[in-house]
Design a protein around this motif. Structure first.
Motif, mmCIF file in Angstrom:
data_model
loop_
_atom_site.group_PDB
_atom_site.id
_atom_site.type_symbol
_atom_site.label_atom_id
_atom_site.label_comp_id
_atom_site.label_asym_id
_atom_site.label_seq_id
_atom_site.Cartn_x
_atom_site.Cartn_y
_atom_site.Cartn_z
ATOM 1 N N MET A 61 0.846 -1.185 0.000
ATOM 2 C CA MET A 61 0.000 0.000 0.000
ATOM 3 C C MET A 61 0.891 1.248 0.000
ATOM 4 S SD MET A 61 -2.927 1.040 2.708
ATOM 5 C CE MET A 61 -4.427 1.364 1.850
ATOM 6 N N GLU A 62 0.528 2.189 -0.829
ATOM 7 C CA GLU A 62 1.315 3.408 -0.968
ATOM 8 C C GLU A 62 1.127 4.322 0.247
ATOM 9 O OE1 GLU A 62 2.160 6.782 -4.367
ATOM 10 O OE2 GLU A 62 0.504 5.392 -4.620
ATOM 11 N N LYS A 63 2.212 4.940 0.675
ATOM 12 C CA LYS A 63 2.158 5.845 1.824
ATOM 13 C C LYS A 63 1.440 7.141 1.448
ATOM 14 C CE LYS A 63 6.317 4.337 4.176
ATOM 15 N NZ LYS A 63 7.577 4.763 4.770
ATOM 16 N N LYS A 64 0.850 7.764 2.471
ATOM 17 C CA LYS A 64 0.221 9.068 2.290
ATOM 18 C C LYS A 64 1.087 10.127 2.944
ATOM 19 C CE LYS A 64 -4.573 8.061 1.573
ATOM 20 N NZ LYS A 64 -5.925 8.530 1.842
ATOM 21 N N ILE A 65 1.048 11.314 2.365
ATOM 22 C CA ILE A 65 1.796 12.448 2.884
ATOM 23 C C ILE A 65 0.818 13.575 3.173
ATOM 24 C CG2 ILE A 65 3.534 14.196 2.337
ATOM 25 C CD1 ILE A 65 4.957 12.050 0.676
ATOM 26 N N LYS A 66 0.998 14.201 4.309
ATOM 27 C CA LYS A 66 0.163 15.325 4.720
ATOM 28 C C LYS A 66 0.925 16.604 4.382
ATOM 29 C CE LYS A 66 -2.467 16.411 8.856
ATOM 30 N NZ LYS A 66 -2.526 16.142 10.304
ATOM 31 N N LEU A 67 0.407 17.363 3.418
ATOM 32 C CA LEU A 67 0.989 18.654 3.061
ATOM 33 C C LEU A 67 0.328 19.704 3.943
ATOM 34 C CD1 LEU A 67 0.969 18.221 -0.804
ATOM 35 C CD2 LEU A 67 2.868 17.848 0.777
ATOM 36 N N ILE A 68 1.140 20.556 4.560
ATOM 37 C CA ILE A 68 0.656 21.432 5.631
ATOM 38 C C ILE A 68 0.960 22.897 5.341
ATOM 39 C CG2 ILE A 68 0.899 21.983 8.098
ATOM 40 C CD1 ILE A 68 1.763 18.991 8.441
ATOM 41 N N TRP A 69 -0.040 23.732 5.620
ATOM 42 C CA TRP A 69 0.119 25.185 5.557
ATOM 43 C C TRP A 69 -0.121 25.710 6.972
ATOM 44 C CZ3 TRP A 69 -1.705 22.092 1.842
ATOM 45 C CH2 TRP A 69 -1.211 22.273 0.555
ATOM 46 N N ASP A 70 0.833 26.480 7.490
ATOM 47 C CA ASP A 70 0.765 27.016 8.850
ATOM 48 C C ASP A 70 0.221 28.445 8.825
ATOM 49 O OD1 ASP A 70 2.287 24.858 10.311
ATOM 50 O OD2 ASP A 70 3.809 25.447 8.853
ATOM 51 N N PHE A 71 -0.679 28.730 9.737
ATOM 52 C CA PHE A 71 -1.223 30.080 9.877
ATOM 53 C C PHE A 71 -1.128 30.483 11.340
ATOM 54 C CE2 PHE A 71 -3.252 28.086 6.249
ATOM 55 C CZ PHE A 71 -2.959 29.020 5.262
ATOM 56 N N ARG A 72 -0.625 31.682 11.569
ATOM 57 C CA ARG A 72 -0.412 32.163 12.931
ATOM 58 C C ARG A 72 -1.043 33.540 13.109
ATOM 59 N NH1 ARG A 72 3.239 28.478 14.705
ATOM 60 N NH2 ARG A 72 4.819 27.719 13.282
ATOM 61 N N GLY A 73 -1.435 33.839 14.321
ATOM 62 C CA GLY A 73 -1.999 35.133 14.648
ATOM 63 C C GLY A 73 -3.462 35.012 15.032
ATOM 64 N N PRO A 74 -4.077 36.152 15.381
ATOM 65 C CA PRO A 74 -5.459 36.123 15.868
ATOM 66 C C PRO A 74 -6.469 35.664 14.815
ATOM 67 C CG PRO A 74 -4.679 38.379 15.636
ATOM 68 C CD PRO A 74 -3.498 37.485 15.421
ATOM 69 N N ASP A 75 -6.149 35.780 13.534
ATOM 70 C CA ASP A 75 -7.053 35.354 12.464
ATOM 71 C C ASP A 75 -6.662 34.012 11.852
ATOM 72 O OD1 ASP A 75 -8.582 37.696 12.697
ATOM 73 O OD2 ASP A 75 -7.242 38.790 11.353
ATOM 74 N N ALA A 76 -5.765 33.291 12.491
ATOM 75 C CA ALA A 76 -5.232 32.051 11.930
ATOM 76 C C ALA A 76 -6.327 31.039 11.593
ATOM 77 C CB ALA A 76 -4.221 31.432 12.886
ATOM 78 N N GLN A 77 -7.292 30.862 12.470
ATOM 79 C CA GLN A 77 -8.334 29.861 12.234
ATOM 80 C C GLN A 77 -9.174 30.234 11.010
ATOM 81 O OE1 GLN A 77 -10.853 28.874 15.564
ATOM 82 N NE2 GLN A 77 -12.224 27.648 14.305
ATOM 83 N N LYS A 78 -9.578 31.493 10.906
ATOM 84 C CA LYS A 78 -10.390 31.921 9.764
ATOM 85 C C LYS A 78 -9.628 31.759 8.457
ATOM 86 C CE LYS A 78 -13.202 35.325 12.164
ATOM 87 N NZ LYS A 78 -13.553 36.747 12.254
ATOM 88 N N ILE A 79 -8.364 32.112 8.473
ATOM 89 C CA ILE A 79 -7.556 32.004 7.257
ATOM 90 C C ILE A 79 -7.380 30.542 6.863
ATOM 91 C CG2 ILE A 79 -5.282 32.459 6.255
ATOM 92 C CD1 ILE A 79 -5.188 34.946 8.139
ATOM 93 N N ALA A 80 -7.107 29.687 7.836
ATOM 94 C CA ALA A 80 -6.939 28.257 7.553
ATOM 95 C C ALA A 80 -8.230 27.652 7.006
ATOM 96 C CB ALA A 80 -6.489 27.516 8.807
ATOM 97 N N GLU A 81 -9.360 28.029 7.572
ATOM 98 C CA GLU A 81 -10.643 27.513 7.090
ATOM 99 C C GLU A 81 -10.904 27.967 5.655
ATOM 100 O OE1 GLU A 81 -13.207 28.946 10.174
ATOM 101 O OE2 GLU A 81 -12.840 27.189 11.450
ATOM 102 N N HIS A 82 -10.547 29.197 5.342
ATOM 103 C CA HIS A 82 -10.701 29.692 3.974
ATOM 104 C C HIS A 82 -9.738 28.960 3.033
ATOM 105 C CE1 HIS A 82 -11.666 32.446 0.752
ATOM 106 N NE2 HIS A 82 -10.369 32.506 0.499
ATOM 107 N N HIS A 83 -8.523 28.736 3.480
ATOM 108 C CA HIS A 83 -7.533 28.034 2.666
ATOM 109 C C HIS A 83 -8.008 26.613 2.354
ATOM 110 C CE1 HIS A 83 -3.576 27.704 0.884
ATOM 111 N NE2 HIS A 83 -3.433 26.524 1.474
ATOM 112 N N GLU A 84 -8.669 25.982 3.308
ATOM 113 C CA GLU A 84 -9.183 24.622 3.084
ATOM 114 C C GLU A 84 -10.183 24.602 1.932
ATOM 115 O OE1 GLU A 84 -11.307 20.844 5.276
ATOM 116 O OE2 GLU A 84 -11.602 22.839 6.105
#
Length: 78
Positions: free
Chosen positions: A1-24
């Motif tokens: 079975m082929e391995k999976k890789i998690k590609l990650i984008w980091d967001f920091r600061g008071p708006d990090a959650q909103k930005i990450a949700e939009h990026h998704e």
């Protein structure tokens, strides 16, 4: 079975959650447009000021996706 890789984008600061949700949204659109059927997207809140968005891909798909989307980092999935 082929391995999976998690590609990650980091967001920091008071708006990090909103930005990450939009990026998704964009990651989901990319996944659908490129027929990445075995991929998953998501958001993980690490702290009040740090959230990540991610896209999991098969190891064979990683180079093309990495070059197109420029993630901050990646790691093998468990």
């Amino acid at each position: 079975m082929e391995k999976k890789i998690k590609l990650i984008w980091d967001f920091r600061g008071p708006d990090a959650q909103k930005i990450a949700e939009h990026h998704e949204i964009h990651l989901t659109d990319y996944k659908k447009a490129n027929n990445l059927n075995k991929s998953a997207t998501g958001v993980e809140i690490k702290s009040p000021l740090y959230t990540i968005a991610y896209l999991t891909v098969l190891q064979s798909e990683m180079p093309a996706v990495r070059d197109a989307l420029k993630p901050h980092r990646g790691e093998f999935c468990d």
